[in-house]
Design an enzyme around this catalytic site. Sequence first.
Site: not given
Ligand SMILES: O=P(O)(O)O[C@H]1O[C@H](CO)[C@@H](O)[C@H](O)[C@H]1O
Ligand SMILES: O=P(O)(O)O[C@H]1O[C@H](CO)[C@@H](O)[C@H](O)[C@H]1O
Lengths: 349, 349
Positions: B55, B116, B315, B162, B284, B167, B77, B169, B326, B164, B52, B156, B171
């Site tokens: 670490c 870690h 999603f 996202g 914020h 550990h 960074n 942390h 939504q 990576s 890591c 994150n 940013q």
């Molecule tokens: O309607 P679906 O394919 O089941 O669902 C997908 O599309 C929708 C519309 O973009 C989103 O709200 C859902 O989160 C996504 O999983």
């Molecule tokens: O900086 P990292 O942890 O490598 O990367 C992650 O955080 C960033 C800041 O939110 C994003 O832009 C990257 O897409 C995400 O993978």
Amino acid sequence: MKKFDIHEDPHRRFNPLINEWVLVSPHRATRPWQGQNEKIHTDALPEYDPTCYLCPGNVRANGESNPKYESCFVFENDFSAVKQEPIFFEEDSKPTFFKAKPERGIARVVCFSPRHDLTLPEMEISSIETIIITWQKEYTDLGSVDYINHVQIFENKGSVMGCSNPHPHGQIWAQSSLPTQVEKTQNSLKAYYDKNQSNLLIDYLQEELKLKERIVIENEHFVALVPFWAIWPFETMIISKRHITKITAFTDEEVTAYASILKQLTIKYDNLFETSFPYSSGIHQAPTDGELHPEWQFHMHFYPPLLRSASVKKFMVGYEMMGEAQRDITPEKSATVLKALPEVHYKNK
Amino acid sequence: MKKFDIHEDPHRRFNPLINEWVLVSPHRATRPWQGQNEKIHTDALPEYDPTCYLCPGNVRANGESNPKYESCFVFENDFSAVKQEPIFFEEDSKPTFFKAKPERGIARVVCFSPRHDLTLPEMEISSIETIIITWQKEYTDLGSVDYINHVQIFENKGSVMGCSNPHPHGQIWAQSSLPTQVEKTQNSLKAYYDKNQSNLLIDYLQEELKLKERIVIENEHFVALVPFWAIWPFETMIISKRHITKITAFTDEEVTAYASILKQLTIKYDNLFETSFPYSSGIHQAPTDGELHPEWQFHMHFYPPLLRSASVKKFMVGYEMMGEAQRDITPEKSATVLKALPEVHYKNK
Ligand SMILES: O=P(O)(O)O[C@H]1O[C@H](CO)[C@@H](O)[C@H](O)[C@H]1O
Ligand SMILES: O=P(O)(O)O[C@H]1O[C@H](CO)[C@@H](O)[C@H](O)[C@H]1O
């Protein structure tokens, strides 16, 4: 002091469609990736899947059977996010913090093909024309419902984009209100139109056609380009060359040209990482509120998440959620890469 | 006609912080999920991982060795999205479509613990206090750099966000400009302040404390609640009760109360699906441009993606990208669920 080089130095670019900035970090493209890898589905799909609720003849969640359809098939979404039922509502007079309004709408699913295994890049142009004609019909039908003022046509492709079924399909969510992104776009288009008596996207397209730095594909009637303000690594936008506010105004020739550019663009996408390329796409066009909307110009967004391989995507997370969208490769670089890709699908090589 | 019921009928809610709407579909919570499942990492992590790069004592990508740190450790960074180098730039006089500006900034990584395997919910309150004190110091240090006008502290957590490296942390990205989301928030806060001579979030908090429908945790100095306009299924916001524009204004008591609510909230999150709960969080607060900013109120957002289990996330794709955010369960329901969860971490049961 070093002079600003847009291809090398960290900078922000302005998106005039939604009035927002994006942070561009060209030098960051080389950072190593140690994060999550997406699952890649390489199993070939069958032409017909007996367990798929979208395949012809199969039964859906609500017990209804799909017809044995042969081209496109449209049905009401069984789990619609909006409902048709009218709701009685009295506006609150003091709603500072708790402003809410009922929303009426209709949601539909559009199966693109009876074939479980055929996505846009692998379809015949004529089959894609049928999809476009279906979109036209839905825009007209849904748009003519008295309480529908906006018709959002979109596709989620690939499980990484939340798509729950690989059978090629898109969706349409039609509703009373202009959704947030559409309202922002409309405000920008309208302000530009009122100021210049011309169309923002048409004027932008002229500039792009002169510069030729971000054009990926051009045919007689359409252009696919990486917008100057693109957020996603390989984001593109398809714009019609003629000033057309909505999909129903296309001539037959334009329908064919649109089908052709859709096929060409999605072939390039698949070829980029030799994988069925995931994305969300969607059409932005005039609302169906009965107004003329000369400020609008038909365009289609493609937001694909992949960054550097079939399994490594860009995450729009922490900084992006709290601050603003951030990208690593420049739109010019992405356009150059996409442009150079073969026009023949990698599976047919 | 049916009367509007906010707990049952599809509706839109307004977010006064960023002036945007969210579509809420309470009836949709029951739809079956056939889409992608996230990988769940259940392997226990070691206290120290020799591979890591975060670490203590280990070597990072740029060849530097981390010190054998014992509490928090901050470093520049290695793959910063912004750079400190000044860039010479002449504003274009006709930049309608191609508006770009160089952006200067500093990006740092904050390791929360030498361990870690310890995330916030499992840390001692005193260790979380050390993180808060580190954030204060960074806000002051970075904020006092002449060209830095905004300091974005964020985390994150989880590979699905996202991140990576597991550990623990966060940013900090500090930069010249106000990022898009912050600028939108500032505009709303400012407009409210100018109109009412009072603080939007303080006034909102008073209303929420009366209604008690969306409060998850309350202590003497802080409240964690699900905002009325929350987008993510279990989104929350931590607000300080006192009018405080920035993290450096906390008393010692407030630092302890903040550490305590951070621990309690993240314990509830972990308990929700008995998993190390992924999220992006971010603070914020007032920009560091030298102004007083009475319109600002310290708050922290938590945007967690999980929807109904450790492996099923929401999603934000097609409709959300083209239209607007939504959600399926109401914020009130989410708050009730979070509130009812045990205060003891599931691993210590
Ligand atoms: O309607 P679906 O394919 O089941 O669902 C997908 O599309 C929708 C519309 O973009 C989103 O709200 C859902 O989160 C996504 O999983
Ligand atoms: O900086 P990292 O942890 O490598 O990367 C992650 O955080 C960033 C800041 O939110 C994003 O832009 C990257 O897409 C995400 O993978």
